[in-house]
Design a protein around this motif. Structure first.
Motif, PDB file in Angstrom:
ATOM      1  N   LYS A  34      66.591  41.778  24.716  1.00 48.17           N
ATOM      2  CA  LYS A  34      65.980  40.455  24.907  1.00 48.17           C
ATOM      3  C   LYS A  34      64.936  40.470  26.017  1.00 48.17           C
ATOM      4  CE  LYS A  34      69.883  37.776  23.153  1.00 48.17           C
ATOM      5  NZ  LYS A  34      70.954  36.810  23.483  1.00 48.17           N
ATOM      6  N   GLY A  35      65.110  41.343  26.994  1.00 49.93           N
ATOM      7  CA  GLY A  35      64.129  41.442  28.072  1.00 49.93           C
ATOM      8  C   GLY A  35      62.806  42.001  27.579  1.00 49.93           C
ATOM      9  N   TRP A  36      62.860  43.118  26.863  1.00 54.58           N
ATOM     10  CA  TRP A  36      61.633  43.720  26.323  1.00 54.58           C
ATOM     11  C   TRP A  36      60.983  42.787  25.304  1.00 54.58           C
ATOM     12  CZ3 TRP A  36      59.695  47.554  28.893  1.00 54.58           C
ATOM     13  CH2 TRP A  36      60.539  48.429  29.575  1.00 54.58           C
ATOM     14  N   ILE A  37      61.805  42.128  24.503  1.00 52.78           N
ATOM     15  CA  ILE A  37      61.260  41.211  23.490  1.00 52.78           C
ATOM     16  C   ILE A  37      60.568  40.025  24.157  1.00 52.78           C
ATOM     17  CG2 ILE A  37      61.970  39.535  21.719  1.00 52.78           C
ATOM     18  CD1 ILE A  37      64.043  41.693  20.829  1.00 52.78           C
ATOM     19  N   ALA A  38      61.145  39.537  25.270  1.00 53.62           N
ATOM     20  CA  ALA A  38      60.525  38.413  25.982  1.00 53.62           C
ATOM     21  C   ALA A  38      59.131  38.788  26.479  1.00 53.62           C
ATOM     22  CB  ALA A  38      61.406  37.988  27.154  1.00 53.62           C
ATOM     23  N   ILE A  39      58.997  39.980  27.076  1.00 53.45           N
ATOM     24  CA  ILE A  39      57.670  40.424  27.551  1.00 53.45           C
ATOM     25  C   ILE A  39      56.710  40.593  26.378  1.00 53.45           C
ATOM     26  CG2 ILE A  39      56.402  42.265  28.730  1.00 53.45           C
ATOM     27  CD1 ILE A  39      58.954  42.920  30.269  1.00 53.45           C
ATOM     28  N   THR A  40      57.186  41.268  25.342  1.00 51.64           N
ATOM     29  CA  THR A  40      56.332  41.526  24.173  1.00 51.64           C
ATOM     30  C   THR A  40      55.893  40.221  23.531  1.00 51.64           C
ATOM     31  OG1 THR A  40      57.514  43.597  23.773  1.00 51.64           O
ATOM     32  CG2 THR A  40      56.212  42.714  21.950  1.00 51.64           C
ATOM     33  N   ASP A  41      56.830  39.316  23.329  1.00 52.10           N
ATOM     34  CA  ASP A  41      56.502  38.040  22.676  1.00 52.10           C
ATOM     35  C   ASP A  41      55.554  37.206  23.515  1.00 52.10           C
ATOM     36  OD1 ASP A  41      58.033  38.742  20.540  1.00 52.10           O
ATOM     37  OD2 ASP A  41      59.672  37.336  20.919  1.00 52.10           O
ATOM     38  N   TYR A  42      55.671  37.317  24.842  1.00 49.25           N
ATOM     39  CA  TYR A  42      54.735  36.599  25.702  1.00 49.25           C
ATOM     40  C   TYR A  42      53.304  37.049  25.418  1.00 49.25           C
ATOM     41  CZ  TYR A  42      51.929  35.343  29.695  1.00 49.25           C
ATOM     42  OH  TYR A  42      50.903  34.855  30.472  1.00 49.25           O
ATOM     43  N   TYR A  43      53.091  38.360  25.376  1.00 50.01           N
ATOM     44  CA  TYR A  43      51.742  38.866  25.118  1.00 50.01           C
ATOM     45  C   TYR A  43      51.309  38.616  23.676  1.00 50.01           C
ATOM     46  CZ  TYR A  43      51.566  41.013  29.720  1.00 50.01           C
ATOM     47  OH  TYR A  43      51.526  41.208  31.078  1.00 50.01           O
ATOM     48  N   LEU A  44      52.253  38.633  22.752  1.00 44.60           N
ATOM     49  CA  LEU A  44      51.924  38.312  21.360  1.00 44.60           C
ATOM     50  C   LEU A  44      51.402  36.887  21.237  1.00 44.60           C
ATOM     51  CD1 LEU A  44      54.638  39.771  18.924  1.00 44.60           C
ATOM     52  CD2 LEU A  44      52.165  39.754  18.566  1.00 44.60           C
ATOM     53  N   LYS A  45      52.124  35.951  21.885  1.00 45.83           N
ATOM     54  CA  LYS A  45      51.727  34.537  21.819  1.00 45.83           C
ATOM     55  C   LYS A  45      50.337  34.333  22.407  1.00 45.83           C
ATOM     56  CE  LYS A  45      55.779  33.065  23.419  1.00 45.83           C
ATOM     57  NZ  LYS A  45      56.773  32.198  24.072  1.00 45.83           N
ATOM     58  N   ASN A  46      50.026  35.136  23.416  1.00 45.82           N
ATOM     59  CA  ASN A  46      48.723  35.012  24.063  1.00 45.82           C
ATOM     60  C   ASN A  46      47.671  35.941  23.446  1.00 45.82           C
ATOM     61  OD1 ASN A  46      48.979  33.119  26.589  1.00 45.82           O
ATOM     62  ND2 ASN A  46      50.869  34.298  26.505  1.00 45.82           N
ATOM     63  N   LYS A  47      48.022  36.529  22.291  1.00 44.33           N
ATOM     64  CA  LYS A  47      47.118  37.381  21.506  1.00 44.33           C
ATOM     65  C   LYS A  47      46.592  38.584  22.288  1.00 44.33           C
ATOM     66  CE  LYS A  47      45.788  33.595  18.473  1.00 44.33           C
ATOM     67  NZ  LYS A  47      44.712  32.797  17.868  1.00 44.33           N
ATOM     68  N   ASN A  48      47.370  39.013  23.290  1.00 44.17           N
ATOM     69  CA  ASN A  48      47.026  40.223  24.024  1.00 44.17           C
ATOM     70  C   ASN A  48      47.813  41.366  23.368  1.00 44.17           C
ATOM     71  OD1 ASN A  48      46.519  42.287  25.840  1.00 44.17           O
ATOM     72  ND2 ASN A  48      46.696  40.975  27.649  1.00 44.17           N
ATOM     73  N   TYR A  49      47.306  41.799  22.201  1.00 46.52           N
ATOM     74  CA  TYR A  49      48.071  42.715  21.365  1.00 46.52           C
ATOM     75  C   TYR A  49      48.214  44.106  21.971  1.00 46.52           C
ATOM     76  CZ  TYR A  49      47.201  38.945  18.079  1.00 46.52           C
ATOM     77  OH  TYR A  49      47.134  37.712  17.484  1.00 46.52           O
ATOM     78  N   LYS A  50      47.225  44.537  22.745  1.00 46.68           N
ATOM     79  CA  LYS A  50      47.315  45.865  23.355  1.00 46.68           C
ATOM     80  C   LYS A  50      48.436  45.920  24.396  1.00 46.68           C
ATOM     81  CE  LYS A  50      42.634  47.479  22.449  1.00 46.68           C
ATOM     82  NZ  LYS A  50      41.362  47.974  23.036  1.00 46.68           N
ATOM     83  N   LYS A  51      48.538  44.848  25.201  1.00 52.34           N
ATOM     84  CA  LYS A  51      49.627  44.789  26.182  1.00 52.34           C
ATOM     85  C   LYS A  51      50.975  44.694  25.466  1.00 52.34           C
ATOM     86  CE  LYS A  51      48.584  44.767  30.674  1.00 52.34           C
ATOM     87  NZ  LYS A  51      48.404  43.508  31.417  1.00 52.34           N
TER      88      LYS A  51
END
Length: 466
Positions: free
Chosen positions: A303-320
């Protein structure tokens, strides 16, 4: 000259461990051996408990209690027949020894003969001076039988005998919850609290029942009472934080979670929830800080890694987002949730071969959601891997038979593969299953859609609108 005091060596455990180191044989009475064995069992030192039992029986070969410890060792090692035989011998000597009944019941339980175990425990209940332990064991046997009403009854009897037996109290609530009797659980706990008004465990459980019933204000009050009863009760602060989140009181939730960080080592759960609250408050830098602390604390918490990943996904920062999901995959390459995000992110980055690999791994790991099959199919179509796509879709039909979305894709693929007979078969199937998905042909197979023969089949089979 005064000799140094040897008083500490009189303690049985110290003397016993000293004996093991020096190989000098010392004498202990049977009760001292029992104390030593019990200590090792409680601390999970089975090998030492076994050695103490062996030495104890060498010095006291007729001790029933030491033989019962030996039975316990046999049961632990799954030597049930040997344990059973020894119990039969002990029963002939001491037919009124409750521990013989309890250990015999333990063997029945290990053999999944729970009804027989209960009969023996009920016999033990008739002769025991410590009813609460036996009542708890009967309750556990009923749990194994998934007879939650009877389990609940015996755990309640156990709590009547010993109101400090919180293990039995938790089991009572477990039974209520399994039976979805949340209001009844609250009534029971309120009765308990009338006699024990400062029992933090009971208040905590009341709060959890109200939380399940979505009565968040009453849940909040219950967790506050739990904290008043014990201001170091970490579980109450965590649950209070969850309630405050539900009430959209994110700043207060952060305060509650933060208190737990000072009471004990930080938990990844608290760090994650603080990050989520900061994200809801728009404090993105702080949110990311706590997500990072969360994965540092527990790198295996997905859930920790998913939270970080989803944050950048929502903000369309796909590389991060890709950077963090790849870090997560390096830690746990068998996590389906990671592979789904890996595939999705690579699709957004137009890295279709990587995206296809992601969906393939998702399916290989047992995630058979329709979306995973279809997304992989669409990527394979884009890559021109038509044969692989057909194989993928036929695998999908095993889980989703008569599915229009699959059939329209198969139709288009067979037209591309110049197998018109199979193409028409799947096109007609698709139209009969759900003709509203005909746009799949138009979007994924535009050169097929403009064919006159295809238009004729669609026109013939398209349901007239009402």
């Amino acid at each position: 000259m005064q000799l140094p005091s040897n008083e500490h060596n009189n303690f049985p455990l110290t003397r016993f461990e000293s004996m093991l180191k020096t190989n000098n044989v010392l004498f202990f009475d049977s009760e001292e051996f029992e104390e030593i064995i019990q200590h090792y069992l409680e601390n999970g030192k089975i090998a030492l408990a076994k050695k103490a039992t062996k030495l104890g029986l060498e010095q006291h070969p007729t001790s029933t209690n030491l033989k019962l410890f030996q039975v316990e060792m046999y049961i632990f090692e799954d030597k049930l027949d040997v344990a059973d035989q020894l119990l039969d011998e002990l029963y002939l000597l001491e037919p009124s020894n409750e521990e013989i009944y309890i250990q015999k019941a333990n063997i029945f339980s290990r053999r999944d003969l729970h009804t027989d175990a209960i009969k023996l425990l009920e016999a033990a209940l008739e002769i025991t001076e410590d009813a609460s332990d036996v009542l708890s064991l009967i309750g556990m046997e009923y749990l194994f039988l998934e007879d939650f009403e009877n389990a609940k009854y015996f755990f309640m009897k156990c709590v009547e005998e010993d109101e400090q037996d919180y293990s039995a109290l938790y089991n009572i609530i477990y039974c209520f919850e399994y039976l979805e009797q949340y209001e009844a659980a609250i009534d029971y706990l309120n009765d308990f609290l009338n006699k024990n008004p400062y029992c933090e465990v009971a208040w905590h459980q009341v709060g959890k029942q109200y939380y399940t019933l979505k009565d968040y204000n009453k849940a909040l009050a219950a967790f506050d009472f739990a904290i008043i009863s014990d201001d170091r009760f970490i579980g109450a602060y965590l649950e209070k934080g969850k309630v405050l989140e539900k009430l959209s009181k994110y700043s207060e939730a952060i305060e509650s979670y933060t208190i737990t960080l000072g009471l004990d080592d930080p938990t990844s759960f608290a760090l994650l929830r603080i990050g989520k609250c900061y994200e809801k408050l728009g404090e993105t830098e702080l949110a990311l800080q706590f997500y990072s602390k969360c994965v540092e604390e527990d790198a295996l918490l997905d859930k920790g890694w998913i939270a970080i990943t989803d944050y950048y996904l929502k903000n369309k920062n796909y590389k991060k987002a890709l950077y963090f999901i790849e870090k997560a995959l390096n830690i746990d390459s068998e996590n389906v949730l990671y592979w789904k995000r890996y595939a999705k992110i690579n699709t957004r980055l137009n890295l279709f071969e990587e995206a296809e690999h992601g969906y393939r791994r998702t399916l290989e790991l047992g995630n058979y959601e329709l979306e995973s099959w279809l997304q992989r199919a669409d990527i394979l179509i884009h890559l021109g891997e038509y044969e692989a796509c057909v194989k993928n879709l036929f695998q999908a039909t095993e889980f989703y038979p008569e599915n229009a979305e699959i059939e329209f894709r198969l139709a288009g693929l067979y037209y591309y593969l110049a197998d018109d007979r199979k193409a028409e078969y799947h096109l007609k199937n698709a139209l009969s299953f759900n003709d509203e998905f005909v746009m799949i042909i138009e979007e994924l197979f535009p050169t097929v859609f403009v064919r006159n023969s295809v238009k004729e089949i669609i026109k013939k089979h398209k349901k007239p609108s009402i």
